[in-house]
Design a protein around this motif. Sequence first.
Motif, PDB file in Angstrom:
ATOM      1  N   SER A  17      -3.283  -5.978  -7.915  1.00 13.45           N
ATOM      2  CA  SER A  17      -2.148  -6.233  -7.926  1.00 13.45           C
ATOM      3  C   SER A  17      -1.597  -5.988  -6.454  1.00 13.45           C
ATOM      4  O   SER A  17      -2.223  -5.552  -5.758  1.00 13.45           O
ATOM      5  CB  SER A  17      -1.314  -5.215  -8.823  1.00 13.45           C
ATOM      6  N   ASP A  18      -0.275  -6.504  -6.379  1.00 17.12           N
ATOM      7  CA  ASP A  18       0.444  -6.518  -5.008  1.00 17.12           C
ATOM      8  C   ASP A  18       0.512  -4.769  -4.433  1.00 17.12           C
ATOM      9  O   ASP A  18       0.087  -4.709  -3.553  1.00 17.12           O
ATOM     10  CB  ASP A  18       1.826  -7.183  -5.025  1.00 17.12           C
ATOM     11  N   LEU A  19       0.863  -4.071  -5.577  1.00 17.56           N
ATOM     12  CA  LEU A  19       0.934  -2.859  -4.972  1.00 17.56           C
ATOM     13  C   LEU A  19      -0.417  -2.069  -4.656  1.00 17.56           C
ATOM     14  O   LEU A  19      -0.440  -1.385  -3.686  1.00 17.56           O
ATOM     15  CB  LEU A  19       1.845  -1.967  -6.223  1.00 17.56           C
ATOM     16  N   GLY A  20      -1.181  -2.418  -5.761  1.00 23.08           N
ATOM     17  CA  GLY A  20      -2.663  -2.038  -5.603  1.00 23.08           C
ATOM     18  C   GLY A  20      -3.253  -2.417  -4.010  1.00 23.08           C
ATOM     19  O   GLY A  20      -3.627  -1.454  -3.460  1.00 23.08           O
ATOM     20  N   GLN A  21      -3.128  -3.505  -3.742  1.00 19.66           N
ATOM     21  CA  GLN A  21      -3.511  -3.793  -2.363  1.00 19.66           C
ATOM     22  C   GLN A  21      -2.703  -3.539  -1.257  1.00 19.66           C
ATOM     23  O   GLN A  21      -3.345  -3.048  -0.248  1.00 19.66           O
ATOM     24  CB  GLN A  21      -3.356  -5.594  -2.334  1.00 19.66           C
ATOM     25  N   MET A  22      -1.538  -2.941  -1.390  1.00 19.85           N
ATOM     26  CA  MET A  22      -0.741  -2.692  -0.246  1.00 19.85           C
ATOM     27  C   MET A  22      -1.101  -1.192  -0.314  1.00 19.85           C
ATOM     28  O   MET A  22      -1.115  -0.466   1.037  1.00 19.85           O
ATOM     29  CB  MET A  22       0.971  -2.520  -0.690  1.00 19.85           C
ATOM     30  N   ILE A  23      -1.265  -0.462  -1.260  1.00 18.44           N
ATOM     31  CA  ILE A  23      -1.906   0.918  -0.965  1.00 18.44           C
ATOM     32  C   ILE A  23      -3.026   1.094  -0.481  1.00 18.44           C
ATOM     33  O   ILE A  23      -3.364   1.773   0.349  1.00 18.44           O
ATOM     34  CB  ILE A  23      -1.757   1.579  -2.618  1.00 18.44           C
ATOM     35  N   ILE A  24      -4.104   0.166  -0.748  1.00 20.64           N
ATOM     36  CA  ILE A  24      -5.436   0.205  -0.524  1.00 20.64           C
ATOM     37  C   ILE A  24      -5.468  -0.031   1.222  1.00 20.64           C
ATOM     38  O   ILE A  24      -6.009   0.658   1.899  1.00 20.64           O
ATOM     39  CB  ILE A  24      -6.514  -0.863  -1.021  1.00 20.64           C
ATOM     40  N   LEU A  25      -4.632  -1.091   1.592  1.00 18.70           N
ATOM     41  CA  LEU A  25      -4.675  -1.437   2.895  1.00 18.70           C
ATOM     42  C   LEU A  25      -4.117  -0.135   3.891  1.00 18.70           C
ATOM     43  O   LEU A  25      -4.525   0.167   5.034  1.00 18.70           O
ATOM     44  CB  LEU A  25      -3.861  -2.410   3.152  1.00 18.70           C
ATOM     45  N   GLN A  26      -2.962   0.602   3.365  1.00 21.27           N
ATOM     46  CA  GLN A  26      -2.443   1.649   3.849  1.00 21.27           C
ATOM     47  C   GLN A  26      -3.682   2.847   4.052  1.00 21.27           C
ATOM     48  O   GLN A  26      -3.837   3.670   5.031  1.00 21.27           O
ATOM     49  CB  GLN A  26      -1.312   2.163   3.414  1.00 21.27           C
ATOM     50  N   LEU A  27      -4.259   3.117   2.762  1.00 24.07           N
ATOM     51  CA  LEU A  27      -5.321   4.078   2.891  1.00 24.07           C
ATOM     52  C   LEU A  27      -6.617   3.819   4.022  1.00 24.07           C
ATOM     53  O   LEU A  27      -6.871   4.599   4.694  1.00 24.07           O
ATOM     54  CB  LEU A  27      -5.980   4.236   1.464  1.00 24.07           C
ATOM     55  N   ILE A  28      -6.903   2.377   3.918  1.00 28.62           N
ATOM     56  CA  ILE A  28      -7.845   1.982   4.989  1.00 28.62           C
ATOM     57  C   ILE A  28      -7.321   2.363   6.480  1.00 28.62           C
ATOM     58  O   ILE A  28      -8.027   2.988   6.957  1.00 28.62           O
ATOM     59  CB  ILE A  28      -8.106   0.669   5.009  1.00 28.62           C
ATOM     60  N   VAL A  29      -6.245   2.163   6.626  1.00 29.58           N
ATOM     61  CA  VAL A  29      -5.692   2.151   7.993  1.00 29.58           C
ATOM     62  C   VAL A  29      -5.601   3.801   8.501  1.00 29.58           C
ATOM     63  O   VAL A  29      -5.747   4.155   9.452  1.00 29.58           O
ATOM     64  CB  VAL A  29      -4.225   1.481   8.172  1.00 29.58           C
ATOM     65  N   LYS A  30      -5.300   4.421   7.286  1.00 25.74           N
ATOM     66  CA  LYS A  30      -5.484   5.988   7.750  1.00 25.74           C
ATOM     67  C   LYS A  30      -6.726   6.461   7.749  1.00 25.74           C
ATOM     68  O   LYS A  30      -7.053   7.804   7.935  1.00 25.74           O
ATOM     69  CB  LYS A  30      -4.619   6.769   6.410  1.00 25.74           C
ATOM     70  N   GLY A  31      -7.763   5.648   7.447  1.00 28.07           N
ATOM     71  CA  GLY A  31      -9.286   6.007   7.719  1.00 28.07           C
ATOM     72  C   GLY A  31      -9.821   6.758   5.953  1.00 28.07           C
ATOM     73  O   GLY A  31     -10.576   7.546   6.453  1.00 28.07           O
ATOM     74  N   THR A  32      -9.051   6.627   5.208  1.00 25.35           N
ATOM     75  CA  THR A  32      -9.528   7.174   3.893  1.00 25.35           C
ATOM     76  C   THR A  32     -10.337   6.649   3.264  1.00 25.35           C
ATOM     77  O   THR A  32     -10.389   5.098   3.200  1.00 25.35           O
ATOM     78  CB  THR A  32      -8.198   7.510   3.115  1.00 25.35           C
ATOM     79  N   ARG A  33     -11.534   7.173   2.568  1.00 23.71           N
ATOM     80  CA  ARG A  33     -12.545   6.444   1.667  1.00 23.71           C
ATOM     81  C   ARG A  33     -11.890   5.946   0.431  1.00 23.71           C
ATOM     82  O   ARG A  33     -11.027   6.628  -0.073  1.00 23.71           O
ATOM     83  CB  ARG A  33     -13.610   7.426   1.393  1.00 23.71           C
ATOM     84  N   VAL A  34     -12.021   4.736   0.062  1.00 25.40           N
ATOM     85  CA  VAL A  34     -11.180   4.206  -1.000  1.00 25.40           C
ATOM     86  C   VAL A  34     -12.117   3.337  -1.942  1.00 25.40           C
ATOM     87  O   VAL A  34     -13.222   2.954  -1.552  1.00 25.40           O
ATOM     88  CB  VAL A  34     -10.192   3.148  -0.656  1.00 25.40           C
ATOM     89  N   LYS A  35     -11.986   3.825  -3.177  1.00 24.54           N
ATOM     90  CA  LYS A  35     -12.661   3.199  -4.468  1.00 24.54           C
ATOM     91  C   LYS A  35     -11.690   2.377  -5.229  1.00 24.54           C
ATOM     92  O   LYS A  35     -10.649   3.127  -5.649  1.00 24.54           O
ATOM     93  CB  LYS A  35     -13.421   4.166  -5.208  1.00 24.54           C
ATOM     94  N   ALA A  36     -11.853   1.227  -5.634  1.00 26.53           N
ATOM     95  CA  ALA A  36     -10.625   0.644  -6.450  1.00 26.53           C
ATOM     96  C   ALA A  36     -11.201   0.055  -7.738  1.00 26.53           C
ATOM     97  O   ALA A  36     -12.300  -0.586  -7.673  1.00 26.53           O
ATOM     98  CB  ALA A  36     -10.197  -0.616  -5.373  1.00 26.53           C
ATOM     99  N   LEU A  37     -10.259  -0.066  -8.652  1.00 28.64           N
ATOM    100  CA  LEU A  37     -10.761  -0.525 -10.034  1.00 28.64           C
ATOM    101  C   LEU A  37     -10.057  -2.150  -9.788  1.00 28.64           C
ATOM    102  O   LEU A  37      -8.964  -2.003  -9.764  1.00 28.64           O
ATOM    103  CB  LEU A  37     -10.018   0.055 -11.349  1.00 28.64           C
ATOM    104  N   VAL A  38     -10.872  -3.174 -10.238  1.00 30.46           N
ATOM    105  CA  VAL A  38     -10.486  -4.318  -9.922  1.00 30.46           C
ATOM    106  C   VAL A  38     -10.891  -5.293 -11.138  1.00 30.46           C
ATOM    107  O   VAL A  38     -11.862  -4.863 -11.754  1.00 30.46           O
ATOM    108  CB  VAL A  38     -10.578  -4.952  -8.417  1.00 30.46           C
ATOM    109  N   LYS A  39     -10.251  -6.335 -11.267  1.00 32.04           N
ATOM    110  CA  LYS A  39     -10.681  -7.381 -12.203  1.00 32.04           C
ATOM    111  C   LYS A  39     -11.538  -8.334 -11.699  1.00 32.04           C
ATOM    112  O   LYS A  39     -12.590  -8.867 -12.364  1.00 32.04           O
ATOM    113  CB  LYS A  39      -9.552  -8.041 -13.038  1.00 32.04           C
ATOM    114  N   ASP A  40     -11.333  -8.870 -10.471  1.00 30.44           N
ATOM    115  CA  ASP A  40     -12.151  -9.565  -9.918  1.00 30.44           C
ATOM    116  C   ASP A  40     -12.677  -9.278  -8.513  1.00 30.44           C
ATOM    117  O   ASP A  40     -12.100  -9.374  -7.637  1.00 30.44           O
ATOM    118  CB  ASP A  40     -11.225 -11.028  -9.493  1.00 30.44           C
TER     119      ASP A  40
END
Length: 311
Positions: free
Chosen positions: A112-135
């Motif tokens: 989702s738009d919000l999910g992608q925005m959150i992920i990008l901000q976490l990446i910029v903060k240097g946070t390890r990210v795991k995401a649930l996606v459909k594709d």
Amino acid sequence: MAGTSLPSCLLSQGPSLLFSSSNQVSEANQCRIGITSGKRCRVRCFAKKKISFVDQILDYIEGGPKLRKWYGAPELRPKDGSLSGDDAEFEEEAKDDLDGEKDVVFVTDGDSDLGQMIILQLIVKGTRVKALVKDKRKALEAFGSYVELTSGDASDERFLKKAFKGVGAVISPTEGFLSNVKNLRGVKHAVLLSQLSVYESSGGIQAMMNNKAKKLAEQDENTVISLNVPYTIIRTGKLENSPGGNQGFNFSAGAAANGSISKEDAARICVEALSVIPPTGLIFEVTNGEEVVSDWEGQLMKVMQRQSDKK
């Protein structure tokens, strides 16, 4: 052109010269000029591998691909993906340490738009990210190796056990995930973005259209409250596709029913909420408004104190 020779300053640099059509890091094409004789030269153009969207963003923000590893990009491996014996052992130890630290943030609905925005901000903060996606394919093209991608059913306990390995916090920006979860064992903090105030204030045809989403939002809130995990429920106003960072905020009670907030600002609040883990739970409303926030941790502590004073 006939009668034209290369400048002497270039000839003095050696038998092989490399020129780039632009000084930008993300330039796709370059030309190599090899001097083969006094009057002849050979020009060969080649294309670099296209870098991902997140790589381009980080290059723009932080100045180059050398800093990518600071944001969680792994070291390059051989083409077969194999590791040496020492490297494999080190990686297994690192995974074990990661599980102990629980420093991964799990983002639901990463497509989702919000999910992608959150992920990008976490990446910029240097946070390890795991995401649930459909594709997974599209998500991999967008985020590359910065995000660990997973797909599955939230009601499947075996899937969740695997998905939550190493996860310390969950951010759920859309309705429907948390209401299917039976437990968040091992998770230290759950952040839920809720549109419940917006759905409850709608009327007429809009209320009928929002009925399903309203029920999901109610179930999500009730579920996260019952899971015995510290939680933060962020009840936002109507989500807008306007740019973030241009307005202040309004944290007053009742603001979400009639106000609005940009998706970018809402995504930022979800990420900033990770810095304050409430003893049990925190629920607050927020829209764009006049209040300027420079210290998010301090602001969230203030909101939590207001909630405590009302009890």
